[in-house]
Structures are given as structure tokens and as C-alpha cells.
Write an enzyme that holds these catalytic residues in place. Structure first.
Site, PDB file in Angstrom:
ATOM      1  N   HIS A   1     -77.040 -39.663   3.505  1.00 34.84           N
ATOM      2  CA  HIS A   1     -77.646 -40.643   4.412  1.00 34.84           C
ATOM      3  C   HIS A   1     -76.937 -40.580   5.757  1.00 34.84           C
ATOM      4  O   HIS A   1     -75.913 -39.905   5.908  1.00 34.84           O
ATOM      5  CB  HIS A   1     -77.617 -42.055   3.812  1.00 34.84           C
ATOM      6  CG  HIS A   1     -76.246 -42.644   3.602  1.00 34.84           C
ATOM      7  ND1 HIS A   1     -75.298 -42.063   2.772  1.00 34.84           N
ATOM      8  CD2 HIS A   1     -75.665 -43.769   4.104  1.00 34.84           C
ATOM      9  CE1 HIS A   1     -74.213 -42.813   2.773  1.00 34.84           C
ATOM     10  NE2 HIS A   1     -74.397 -43.841   3.582  1.00 34.84           N
TER      11      HIS A   1
ATOM     12  N   ASP B   1     -69.857 -42.186   8.182  1.00 37.39           N
ATOM     13  CA  ASP B   1     -68.814 -41.672   7.290  1.00 37.39           C
ATOM     14  C   ASP B   1     -69.354 -40.608   6.337  1.00 37.39           C
ATOM     15  O   ASP B   1     -68.606 -40.070   5.517  1.00 37.39           O
ATOM     16  CB  ASP B   1     -68.112 -42.810   6.530  1.00 37.39           C
ATOM     17  CG  ASP B   1     -69.081 -43.714   5.774  1.00 37.39           C
ATOM     18  OD1 ASP B   1     -70.250 -43.800   6.172  1.00 37.39           O
ATOM     19  OD2 ASP B   1     -68.659 -44.323   4.772  1.00 37.39           O
ATOM     20  N   HIS B   2     -70.644 -40.289   6.466  1.00 34.91           N
ATOM     21  CA  HIS B   2     -71.236 -39.237   5.622  1.00 34.91           C
ATOM     22  C   HIS B   2     -71.807 -38.072   6.433  1.00 34.91           C
ATOM     23  O   HIS B   2     -72.208 -37.072   5.854  1.00 34.91           O
ATOM     24  CB  HIS B   2     -72.328 -39.829   4.721  1.00 34.91           C
ATOM     25  CG  HIS B   2     -71.784 -40.784   3.718  1.00 34.91           C
ATOM     26  ND1 HIS B   2     -71.652 -40.482   2.383  1.00 34.91           N
ATOM     27  CD2 HIS B   2     -71.276 -42.043   3.858  1.00 34.91           C
ATOM     28  CE1 HIS B   2     -71.104 -41.507   1.745  1.00 34.91           C
ATOM     29  NE2 HIS B   2     -70.880 -42.473   2.626  1.00 34.91           N
TER      30      HIS B   2
ATOM     31  N   HIS C   1     -79.621 -48.209  -0.707  1.00 33.88           N
ATOM     32  CA  HIS C   1     -78.530 -48.529   0.213  1.00 33.88           C
ATOM     33  C   HIS C   1     -79.132 -49.199   1.445  1.00 33.88           C
ATOM     34  O   HIS C   1     -80.327 -49.454   1.495  1.00 33.88           O
ATOM     35  CB  HIS C   1     -77.785 -47.223   0.543  1.00 33.88           C
ATOM     36  CG  HIS C   1     -76.472 -47.429   1.232  1.00 33.88           C
ATOM     37  ND1 HIS C   1     -75.561 -48.383   0.861  1.00 33.88           N
ATOM     38  CD2 HIS C   1     -75.902 -46.771   2.285  1.00 33.88           C
ATOM     39  CE1 HIS C   1     -74.509 -48.320   1.648  1.00 33.88           C
ATOM     40  NE2 HIS C   1     -74.682 -47.366   2.530  1.00 33.88           N
TER      41      HIS C   1
ATOM     42  N   ASP D   1     -74.253 -43.339  -1.072  1.00 35.81           N
ATOM     43  CA  ASP D   1     -73.848 -44.697  -1.383  1.00 35.81           C
ATOM     44  C   ASP D   1     -75.017 -45.413  -2.048  1.00 35.81           C
ATOM     45  O   ASP D   1     -76.175 -45.177  -1.701  1.00 35.81           O
ATOM     46  CB  ASP D   1     -73.490 -45.452  -0.102  1.00 35.81           C
ATOM     47  CG  ASP D   1     -72.273 -44.859   0.609  1.00 35.81           C
ATOM     48  OD1 ASP D   1     -71.625 -43.969   0.081  1.00 35.81           O
ATOM     49  OD2 ASP D   1     -72.002 -45.299   1.743  1.00 35.81           O
TER      50      ASP D   1
ATOM     51  N   HIS E   1     -65.356 -43.118  -2.961  1.00 37.73           N
ATOM     52  CA  HIS E   1     -65.885 -43.983  -1.911  1.00 37.73           C
ATOM     53  C   HIS E   1     -65.234 -45.359  -1.966  1.00 37.73           C
ATOM     54  O   HIS E   1     -65.898 -46.394  -1.900  1.00 37.73           O
ATOM     55  CB  HIS E   1     -67.411 -44.095  -1.981  1.00 37.73           C
ATOM     56  CG  HIS E   1     -68.013 -44.532  -0.664  1.00 37.73           C
ATOM     57  ND1 HIS E   1     -68.277 -45.845  -0.366  1.00 37.73           N
ATOM     58  CD2 HIS E   1     -68.381 -43.833   0.425  1.00 37.73           C
ATOM     59  CE1 HIS E   1     -68.802 -45.923   0.849  1.00 37.73           C
ATOM     60  NE2 HIS E   1     -68.871 -44.721   1.345  1.00 37.73           N
TER      61      HIS E   1
END
Lengths: 301, 301
Positions: A60, A64-65, A140, A210, A268
Site C-alpha cells: 500500500h 513506511d511501505h 487498512h 498492514d 510491523h
């Protein structure tokens, strides 16, 4: 199958922890999953050859991804990469990468393919003779997919001694590897299973991050060998899961248990926790085989 | 005036070196100049308080100078920043940052102002009572500006002993600090320079990266206290400067010499060189006061 954790912490990179990224080696492929800021430096630290990465799967578009993706793509360019690169991720990922390349007047010398995802159903996004990759729709705050990596069954293994004793010609070897029977010159039928062994058991890996606790992933990841499931919070912060759409360690374990997975890897982690051992403790009350992701850790699966 | 080098290497981040970013503390301001990938981690390592950064100056939109910006802006958001943030940089910077915030459904809780630059003439981009910041148009493969930071003259310092002996009323102190004369009750004129000292000499800092050798910057940076000038190459690679629009150490020194600067700091080294001391050696043949930037190094200027 080998998994290398490049980063497994939530939110912002810090001097000691990295945001999400991992490398999955499976049946000859080296897949990069997520690409937080600093991923290219983590790859260098782990001495992973950049040229071996041909497929990048982004879950996504939270920073942070994927904030490390543009840097990695640029570095591939500076290193004169020639191989095609395939990027899988939510719709919008192509626009943001191309805009940055255009603004810097940088054009990749290699072919860069974007496979943009919009479906809320699980779909096959990559398949060859060795591996198939499917999305795992997650729940998410933004459109998110996990990914399920399945090895394909390998060839059956030949019992060469017996095959030679029976005088079976080499031209039948591939047929035997594929599971076929052989008819000898005298009309005798040699049943495949009498002269071959089963191939290596196939392995599979599911990446789920996530996501809030979401039972709809269970049929998709049923019986998977290894599940990586996010566990942003401990029980003490379970009141935050619904608003933030994240899971606790126990919820990750409950998914692992209901899906009957072989092994659960937690990661995570919220950076508020100093001691990640508590994630294992809480998850262990519900599921048996727990491992903790840590930056730089390698799992031989 | 204090300069902290967060990163000073060209091209890609590596395990041991960082792309361009630096923090300039000048007259109470803390300015961030450029923001390559990993800048936020470097800020943490140097224990620089994120909240003190209110102005970020981006030279150009090559990745090694701004791929860390979106991550820093996002982290400010996660840290519940309230203060306004001002970003100065080439046109296009706003689009790329806002696109990424929109895709991640992330909206800053603080006001984020973009000051997009297009002019090829030097212009004032920031000014208050303490500092003025001007662009330094550079010549690179994409639209690029360096930045010139000038302190403003401080107040004159009072010779309190003498002022009290003369019986000058306190209500005149500010006038004296501003350089004015005072007329006593008996009609005597007290000339300012007889009862005050000169203020601290004003300091200035010029950041010139990335650029090919370009004499048109000389009148803009004339007599600056400290010049940071890129020196991507040594003499042995001088044949690469025209195509890549970068400079050699000697060219940086020649600009420093012609502009009569107080001190030259070299940086933006190509990662092909193992020993950066050679940059100092080559530049020293042309200019007297050379310093080498290094990641993490602090200069008290």
C-alpha cells in the site's frame, strides 16, 4: 525458501530500526516485498545483489511501505541495470514514480513495468513455471494488498538405479519427471510411482501487512507454510486497532491458528515498544510456532 | 553560525555514506538544505530537534537531493507537528509531495507552504529581521539553485560604563544600538561611535551544489564567509564535468578564489573515490583555506 527482513517497524525510520521491506527467495526468484525509506541501504548491508531483484510487490502507499521505491529505481538506473523491472502495487504508484523521474529528467535504461492493482478480490498478479503470486486483499486505512507466494510442484525425482535396471530409455525421463507412465517394448506398463519419488513438498509464504483483524483472509492463506502478519500493537493498545486499522499480536496469532499455517512471523511493531519479546509472549497464548521479525534477520524456511 | 553535514556524497546512498543534506544554524534559525534519502535518520543520529526546522531549501529535483523530503514531511505529521513548514525548491516539488500525501490519505496537521522557484536570476526567497536568503542560479542538468544565507547586522553594543558616566537616559539606549547620536540636556552632542562598539561582524554562507564550473555565481557570492561548493570529481575525471554538469575540486577552488571567500568546504564527492583527501590536495593548489565535508561533521563557523 528464504526470507530476509530488511525492516519490520511501523511508521518512521529511526537510527536503529527500519520501515517495512523484505526479500523472499523462492524457487529461484528473489522478490522484494515493500520498500520503505532506506531499503536500498539495507539491501547493501545484507549484500543482496540488486540485479537479482526483478519483481517488487508493494502492499500500500503509506510511506513506511514505499518511500524507498523511487530511490531504488533511480539507483538501478545509475547502476546501468538492463533487466526489466516489474512493480506491483496500488493504482497511483505509476504516477508518483514517473512524475519523480520526469522532474529529475531521469529515464531508466531498463524497461519498467507497473502492474497497478484495484481489485478487492484476490487475483493472480504473477505466474511462471516455478511460482504463482496472488494478492490478499487486506483492510487498512488505504487500499492494501498482502501477497501470497506459492511454489509450483517441482518435477518428480527419478529412481535412476531402478530405471536403468528396467532398461528404460533416456527419452522417457522427462515424461517420468512429469508424472507419466512408461510402456516397455514387451508391453509392460511401468507405473510412474514405482520408479519415481515425490518432488520436494511445495512451500508457500503469505505476507499480510498492514491490516486490521480480518477473517476474510483465512480461506486465501489456508495451510500456508509461513505467514508474516503485522502486529503493530500489544493487547494494552488494542483500543487503537479499529481506528488505525492495525492488529495486535494476539489477533495475528488468531488468524494464524484459524488458517492452520505452519509458522507465524510477527512484525510491523509500533516504535512505542522497547521490548518486542512481549509480542511473542502474547501471541504464544494462542498459536504454537511464533517467530519475531527483526531488521536484518534471515529465516531459512 | 554552525553547519552540520548530514550527507555529502553524490548519487546513491550506501551503508557508509549519505546523499546531500545539511543543517545551517544562523542567527537563531535552523535551516535544512537539501534532503536526500535517509535525511531524517541522519537528523536523529545528530540529535537535531525536528521541531526546530521550519524552512527547507531544496537545490534541485535529483533524487540524491530530495528523495528524503516526503519521508521527513510525513514524520513531522506523525510527530504531531504544529508549526508551519516552508519548503523552497524548483517548480514541481509541490506536485510530487502533495501527490504522495494524497495517495496515502495523509494530511499534515501543520501548514505546509511551498515556495516554488522558476527564475534564472538570483532572488530573495526568505527574509526577516535576522537573516536574508537568496538563490544562486546554478548550471546543472536540471533547473538548480544554490542558496546564499546572509546574517543581518546586529545592534551596536553599548559602552555602558561610559554611557552612565555621561548620564545618558535609558530611553536613548535603543537609539544608540541603532547607530543614532544623542543630544544631552546641556546641548552636547554625543556621537554614537564614541559610546558604542561595532556589532559582531556579519556572517554569510553560500551553498553551491550541483553545478558545472560557472563564473556567473562569483558576483553573487563575492566575499562570503564560507562557501560550500560541490566537487564531484578529481582532475583525473575532469573530462566528465561538461556532460554531467559537475565540478572538480580545482574548479571549486577557482570559484572560491575569484569570489574571495573566507573558507571553502568541499563536498558532493563521487562515490568512485576511496580517499577524499585528494580533493583537498588538488583544491589546495589554487585556494588557501579548504575544509572537507564528511557525513556527520560539524563546522563551527
Amino acid at each position: 525458501m528464504k526470507l530476509t527482513i530488511l525492516g519490520c517497524y511501523a511508521a518512521t525510520p529511526r537510527s536503529i530500526t527500519n520501515p517495512t521491506s523484505q526479500v523472499l527467495e523462492i524457487n529461484g526468484h528473489m522478490f522484494l516485498i515493500d520498500c520503505g525509506e532506506g531499503t536500498q541501504v539495507q539491501l547493501r548491508k545484507k549484500k543482496i545483489k540488486f540485479a537479482k531483484i526483478n519483481h517488487i510487490f508493494i502492499s500500500h502507499l503509506h510511506g513506511d511501505h514505499f518511500y524507498g521505491l523511487i530511490g531504488l529505481i533511480s539507483t538501478f538506473m545509475l547502476l546501468n541495470r538492463q533487466h526489466d523491472l516489474h512493480v506491483y502495487g496500488p493504482k497511483g504508484i505509476k504516477e508518483v514514480i514517473l512524475l519523480q523521474l520526469r522532474l529529475s529528467k531521469s529515464y531508466t535504461g531498463y524497461a519498467l513495468y507497473f502492474h497497478e492493482l484495484e481489485s478487492t478480490e484476490s487475483e493472480v498478479v504473477f505466474e511462471d513455471e516455478r511460482v504463482v503470486v496472488r494478492t490478499i486483499p487486506l483492510e487498512h486505512r488505504v487500499y492494501t494488498n498482502g501477497y501470497l507466494f506459492n511454489e509450483k510442484p517441482g518435477a518428480r525425482k527419478l529412481n535412476i538405479g531402478l530405471i536403468e535396471d528396467l532398461g528404460i530409455d533416456r527419452c522417457y525421463y522427462q515424461k517420468l519427471k512429469n508424472g507419466g507412465d512408461v510402456i516397455l517394448d514387451d508391453g509392460t506398463v511401468v507405473r510412474n510411482e514405482t520408479v519415481t519419488y515425490n518432488p520436494e513438498p511445495i512451500k508457500s509464504y503469505a505476507f499480510c501487512s498492514d491490516t486490521v483483524y480480518n477473517e476474510s483472509v483465512i480461506p486465501i492463506i489456508k495451510d500456508v507454510s509461513v505467514l508474516y502478519h503485522e502486529s503493530t500493537f500489544l493487547d494494552s493498545e488494542s483500543h487503537l486497532t479499529e481506528r488505525t486499522k492495525h492488529s495486535t499480536a494476539k489477533e495475528a496469532a488468531l488468524i494464524a491458528s484459524k488458517a492452520n499455517v505452519g509458522k507465524l512471523i510477527l512484525g510491523h511493531y509500533s516504535t512505542r515498544y522497547d521490548n518486542i519479546d512481549n509480542f511473542r509472549k502474547e501471541a504464544s497464548t494462542i498459536f504454537h510456532t511464533i517467530e519475531l521479525a527483526e531488521d536484518g534477520k534471515e529465516f531459512d524456511l
